[in-house]
Design an enzyme around this catalytic site. Structure first.
Site, PDB file in Angstrom:
ATOM      1  N   GLY A   1     -10.026   4.594 -11.619  1.00 38.55           N
ATOM      2  CA  GLY A   1      -9.411   4.062 -12.839  1.00 38.55           C
ATOM      3  C   GLY A   1     -10.310   3.046 -13.505  1.00 38.55           C
ATOM      4  O   GLY A   1     -11.455   2.860 -13.093  1.00 38.55           O
TER       5      GLY A   1
ATOM      6  N   GLY B   1     -11.421   0.365 -10.980  1.00 35.28           N
ATOM      7  CA  GLY B   1     -12.285   0.679  -9.847  1.00 35.28           C
ATOM      8  C   GLY B   1     -11.864   1.990  -9.206  1.00 35.28           C
ATOM      9  O   GLY B   1     -11.511   2.925  -9.915  1.00 35.28           O
TER      10      GLY B   1
ATOM     11  N   ASP C   1       5.284  -0.867 -16.412  1.00 33.00           N
ATOM     12  CA  ASP C   1       4.585   0.404 -16.564  1.00 33.00           C
ATOM     13  C   ASP C   1       5.209   1.469 -15.664  1.00 33.00           C
ATOM     14  O   ASP C   1       4.507   2.226 -15.010  1.00 33.00           O
ATOM     15  CB  ASP C   1       3.097   0.205 -16.215  1.00 33.00           C
ATOM     16  CG  ASP C   1       2.239   1.385 -16.637  1.00 33.00           C
ATOM     17  OD1 ASP C   1       2.629   2.108 -17.576  1.00 33.00           O
ATOM     18  OD2 ASP C   1       1.179   1.588 -16.023  1.00 33.00           O
TER      19      ASP C   1
HETATM   20  P1  ADP Z   1      -4.405   5.564 -11.760  1.00 34.93           P
HETATM   21  O1  ADP Z   1      -2.987   5.145 -11.844  1.00 34.93           O
HETATM   22  O2  ADP Z   1      -5.305   4.884 -12.728  1.00 34.93           O
HETATM   23  O3  ADP Z   1      -4.587   7.051 -11.653  1.00 34.93           O
HETATM   24  P2  ADP Z   1      -4.206   4.538  -9.154  1.00 34.93           P
HETATM   25  O4  ADP Z   1      -5.163   3.706  -8.446  1.00 34.93           O
HETATM   26  O5  ADP Z   1      -2.897   3.981  -9.488  1.00 34.93           O
HETATM   27  O6  ADP Z   1      -4.961   5.045 -10.399  1.00 34.93           O
HETATM   28  O7  ADP Z   1      -3.996   5.813  -8.301  1.00 34.93           O
HETATM   29  C1  ADP Z   1      -5.045   6.636  -7.946  1.00 34.93           C
HETATM   30  C2  ADP Z   1      -4.492   7.832  -7.223  1.00 34.93           C
HETATM   31  O8  ADP Z   1      -3.929   7.419  -5.994  1.00 34.93           O
HETATM   32  C3  ADP Z   1      -3.393   8.536  -7.973  1.00 34.93           C
HETATM   33  O9  ADP Z   1      -3.523   9.916  -7.777  1.00 34.93           O
HETATM   34  C4  ADP Z   1      -2.150   8.046  -7.306  1.00 34.93           C
HETATM   35  O10 ADP Z   1      -1.131   9.013  -7.369  1.00 34.93           O
HETATM   36  C5  ADP Z   1      -2.599   7.798  -5.889  1.00 34.93           C
HETATM   37  N1  ADP Z   1      -1.880   6.676  -5.264  1.00 34.93           N
HETATM   38  C6  ADP Z   1      -1.847   5.390  -5.686  1.00 34.93           C
HETATM   39  N2  ADP Z   1      -1.086   4.629  -4.868  1.00 34.93           N
HETATM   40  C7  ADP Z   1      -0.641   5.465  -3.901  1.00 34.93           C
HETATM   41  C8  ADP Z   1       0.196   5.303  -2.732  1.00 34.93           C
HETATM   42  N3  ADP Z   1       0.686   4.112  -2.393  1.00 34.93           N
HETATM   43  N4  ADP Z   1       0.431   6.384  -1.958  1.00 34.93           N
HETATM   44  C9  ADP Z   1      -0.089   7.581  -2.283  1.00 34.93           C
HETATM   45  N5  ADP Z   1      -0.863   7.812  -3.352  1.00 34.93           N
HETATM   46  C10 ADP Z   1      -1.147   6.781  -4.150  1.00 34.93           C
END
Ligand code: ADP
Ligand code: MG
Length: 263
Positions: free
Chosen positions: A13, A16, A127
């Site tokens: 993202g 990072g 959000d």
């Molecule tokens: P963005 O929202 O910018 O895509 P995130 O860092 O929020 O980036 O998430 C990156 C990926 O990791 C996404 O595919 C998200 O669904 C997954 N993800 C984030 N947090 C979790 C979690 N606690 N458990 C499982 N998957 C997660």
């Protein structure tokens, strides 16, 4: 001290990268987010403060933050891993099969319990959208992705939001007017609408600001229509509060039956 071994990268993202990692001591999987773009000591302090605050949030319906540390030049945040994707995956699954209103209500009840918890701690998520609500294979649903990254690089994050998911925002947030926790109630209504109809309620800014969404099919159960109607009110003061959503709708029965400790 726990050591984390990277298994795979799962996201990239504006803030990072996100990785699926394996905790060597606990023998469990976690999600580790590396925040790259910390430029000043003030930003770093703000992030650490926020990360510590997130660690204090403890609810079965909120993604737990287990750990945070600095691994030059990144701030790392470790959180609970939810192994069944997010609500947007569930919506895609419903598109291939059929919407189950029972499942939708079951998940909705849990999101409401998570929201009640964070609102009781004076946290507004800001959000809430299907991509930020995570599923576990035991049927538990958790609200995740709190605003750390957005706080860090707000201008950037806002640009992404505008490109993709601004249509989950409440009218007051969209307008840059003052807002309170009712903004999350609006987003909850948008998610519910999408889970049931498999399309977003608002496709453009004008409809969003007027709260004008397509009519629901008459087969949609009355209780769900009622929630959509009273959460997607343009005037935040008219929206259902999280407590009346939990206590005065059909969700009360679900909470009593499946999550009695939350009553
Ligand atoms: P963005 O929202 O910018 O895509 P995130 O860092 O929020 O980036 O998430 C990156 C990926 O990791 C996404 O595919 C998200 O669904 C997954 N993800 C984030 N947090 C979790 C979690 N606690 N458990 C499982 N998957 C997660
Ligand atoms: Mg996210």
């Amino acid at each position: 001290m726990e050591c984390y071994k990277k298994i795979s990268q799962i996201g990239y993202g504006t803030y990072g990268s996100a990785y699926l990692v394996f905790g060597q001591r606990s023998k469990r999987k976690y999600v580790l987010k590396e925040i790259h773009n910390i430029k000043t000591i003030t930003q770093y302090r703000a992030c650490i403060k926020e990360a510590r605050f997130l660690r204090e949030l403890r609810s079965p319906f909120v993604v737990s933050h287990m750990d945070n540390f600095y691994a030059f030049p990144n701030l790392c945040i470790v959180m609970e891993y939810c192994d069944c994707g997010d609500l947007s995956d569930l919506i895609r699954y419903f598109k291939r099969t059929k919407v189950s209103e029972t499942k939708v209500s079951f998940y909705l009840a849990q999101i409401c319990l998570g929201l009640r918890y964070i609102h009781s701690r004076d946290v507004i998520h800001r959000d809430l959208k299907p991509q930020n609500v995570f599923l576990r294979n035991d049927g538990i649903v958790k609200i995740g992705d709190f605003g750390l990254a957005r706080k860090l690089n707000y201008a950037n994050a806002f640009a992404t939001t505008l490109a993709g998911t601004m249509l989950y925002m409440s009218p007051e947030m969209f307008n840059c007017s003052p807002y309170n926790c009712a903004t999350d109630i609006w987003s909850l209504g948008s998610m519910l609408f999408e889970m049931i109809t498999l399309r977003r309620p608002f496709e453009n800014a004008e409809d969003l600001l007027l709260g004008r969404y397509p009519a629901l099919r008459f087969e949609v159960r009355r209780e769900l229509r009622y929630i959509i109607y009273w959460t997607l009110q343009v005037n935040p003061a008219r929206r259902l509060s999280i407590t009346s959503l939990i206590n005065n709708t059909h969700l009360a029965g679900i909470v009593q039956k499946y999550f009695p400790s939350q009553c």
